[in-house]
Design an enzyme around this catalytic site. Structure first.
Site, short mmCIF file in Angstrom:
data_model
loop_
_atom_site.label_atom_id
_atom_site.label_comp_id
_atom_site.label_asym_id
_atom_site.label_seq_id
_atom_site.Cartn_x
_atom_site.Cartn_y
_atom_site.Cartn_z
N ARG A 38 9.97 5.44 5.14
CA ARG A 38 8.70 5.94 5.65
C ARG A 38 8.91 7.33 6.23
O ARG A 38 9.89 7.58 6.94
CB ARG A 38 8.15 5.02 6.76
CG ARG A 38 7.61 3.68 6.28
CD ARG A 38 6.29 3.84 5.54
NE ARG A 38 5.66 2.55 5.28
CZ ARG A 38 5.89 1.79 4.23
NH1 ARG A 38 6.78 2.19 3.33
NH2 ARG A 38 5.25 0.64 4.05
N GLU B 220 1.22 13.33 2.65
CA GLU B 220 1.25 12.98 1.23
C GLU B 220 -0.17 12.96 0.68
O GLU B 220 -1.07 12.40 1.32
CB GLU B 220 1.89 11.60 1.04
CG GLU B 220 3.35 11.53 1.49
CD GLU B 220 3.93 10.14 1.37
OE1 GLU B 220 3.25 9.25 0.81
OE2 GLU B 220 5.05 9.92 1.85
N HIS C 94 6.60 9.60 -3.47
CA HIS C 94 6.43 8.25 -2.93
C HIS C 94 6.37 7.23 -4.08
O HIS C 94 5.42 6.44 -4.19
CB HIS C 94 5.17 8.16 -2.08
CG HIS C 94 5.20 7.03 -1.09
ND1 HIS C 94 4.61 7.10 0.15
CD2 HIS C 94 5.76 5.80 -1.15
CE1 HIS C 94 4.80 5.96 0.81
NE2 HIS C 94 5.50 5.15 0.03
#
Length: 352
Positions: free
Chosen positions: A270, A299, A318
């Site tokens: 994370r 993001e 991601h």
């Protein structure tokens, strides 16, 4: 009247996925075997921000679920649900107040940032999650980045000039030395799978995890250390911790300052676990050798972000947990615990 098992989809693609095909069959089997009515419902609560549910899901990870407002139609659907299964949808006070018959909240992923745990405790509603649901693809991806950044596979395109190979001096190890020390920050399901995949390289493994005792992992070939010791001794650090209020920015300026100048930093967990500004400063000043980052504070990363300009950084969008069967696996993991609850058995993955 049969109790209701409600499966919540936070966007239309998942609504279709949960309403038909192999994922639906997993939910249907559990409901039928235990005499529950199954309903799949679309929750538009995460579509009320910016570019839709993705932006909102990221906001939930940072701010929690309290700001999300559900539609009256959705709140009517949860009113008589005994079991609610969610992925990224918010389970906050608004939902909990509306769900008059709620007995269990089940989360189809390992993170529970979208759940108001305090409100669930206050209501006496247990919460379970799906630990390890994407552990295989994430471990694979982390290992790929560890090998890539140390061997310079991606970096080569930044430095190689045809016919001038003798001038190729990229910031990576020219070979994978057997005495390379891999530091794992978080030594749960994924951290252990990373070690298992790399152990035949002959590396040394050290790890930090406040919930793991050395005696319990002695047979795995890892040395448990403090976070400072891992940051100081590792040649490559790979992060596999869970994002919780107490772990936010756990790797800050102090921890980064302890790293070797020759060390690499990898994060597939994370973005919120790391003080991104401190990491950027270390990368710009070449105080560490480089980084490979799949998760970030913002993001998607803006085109003009400073991380895109650094020649010692590998960026991926991601994608570590992406796998073709992850929704079926997630459904199987979570319904196994839901079945335990329905049968009056203890939950295997109850969150405290």
């Amino acid at each position: 009247m049969a109790k209701k098992m409600l499966v919540v989809a936070e966007h239309m693609e998942n609504y279709k996925r949960f309403s038909e095909g192999p994922v639906y069959e997993v939910f249907k089997k559990t409901a039928d075997q235990h005499g529950y009515d199954l309903q799949v419902v679309y929750d538009d609560g995460l579509s009320c921000e910016g570019n839709g549910w993705r932006d909102a899901a990221l906001k939930i990870e940072v701010e929690g679920p309290g700001w999300v407002k559900h539609s009256p139609e959705f709140l009517e659907a949860v009113k008589d649900a005994s079991v609610i299964i969610v992925s990224f949808s918010a389970v906050g006070k608004q939902l909990l107040d509306a769900a008059e018959k709620l007995e269990l909240v089940a989360v189809m992923r390992s993170g529970i940032e979208n759940i108001d745990m305090d409100a669930c405790r206050e209501k006496g509603v247990p919460v379970c999650n799906a630990p390890g649901r994407v552990s295989e693809p994430v471990a694979d991806f982390a290992v790929a980045l560890i090998l890539d950044i140390n061997r310079g596979i991606t970096y080569v395109n930044k430095f190689w000039k045809p016919g001038r190979e003798e001038e190729l001096l990229p910031p990576f190890h020219p070979e994978l030395y057997k005495d390379l020390t891999i530091g794992l920050v978080g030594f749960g399901i994924i951290g252990r799978k990373v070690l298992h995949r790399l152990k035949n390289f002959g590396f040394r493994f050290i790890a930090y995890d406040p919930f793991v005792k050395q005696k319990d992992v002695a047979d795995l070939g890892v040395e448990m250390m403090s976070l400072d010791e891992v940051m100081s001794n590792a040649d490559t650090i790979s992060v596999h911790a869970r994002l919780l209020p107490e772990t936010k920015n756990m790797i800050g300026a102090h921890e980064i300052s302890l790293m070797k100048e020759t060390a690499f930093f990898i994060n597939t967990a994370r973005g919120g676990l790391v003080d991104e500004e401190a990491l950027i400063e270390a990368l710009k000043a070449k105080k560490i050798r480089g980084a490979a980052l799949d998760v970030l504070k913002t993001e998607p990363l803006p085109d003009d972000h400073v991380l895109r300009t650094l020649d010692n950084v590998i960026l991926t969008p991601h994608m570590a947990g992406m796998a073709g069967n992850m929704f079926v696996v997630s459904a199987e993991i979570i319904t196994a615990d839901v079945a335990n609850f329905m049968e009056g058995k203890p939950l295997k993955s109850q969150m405290k």
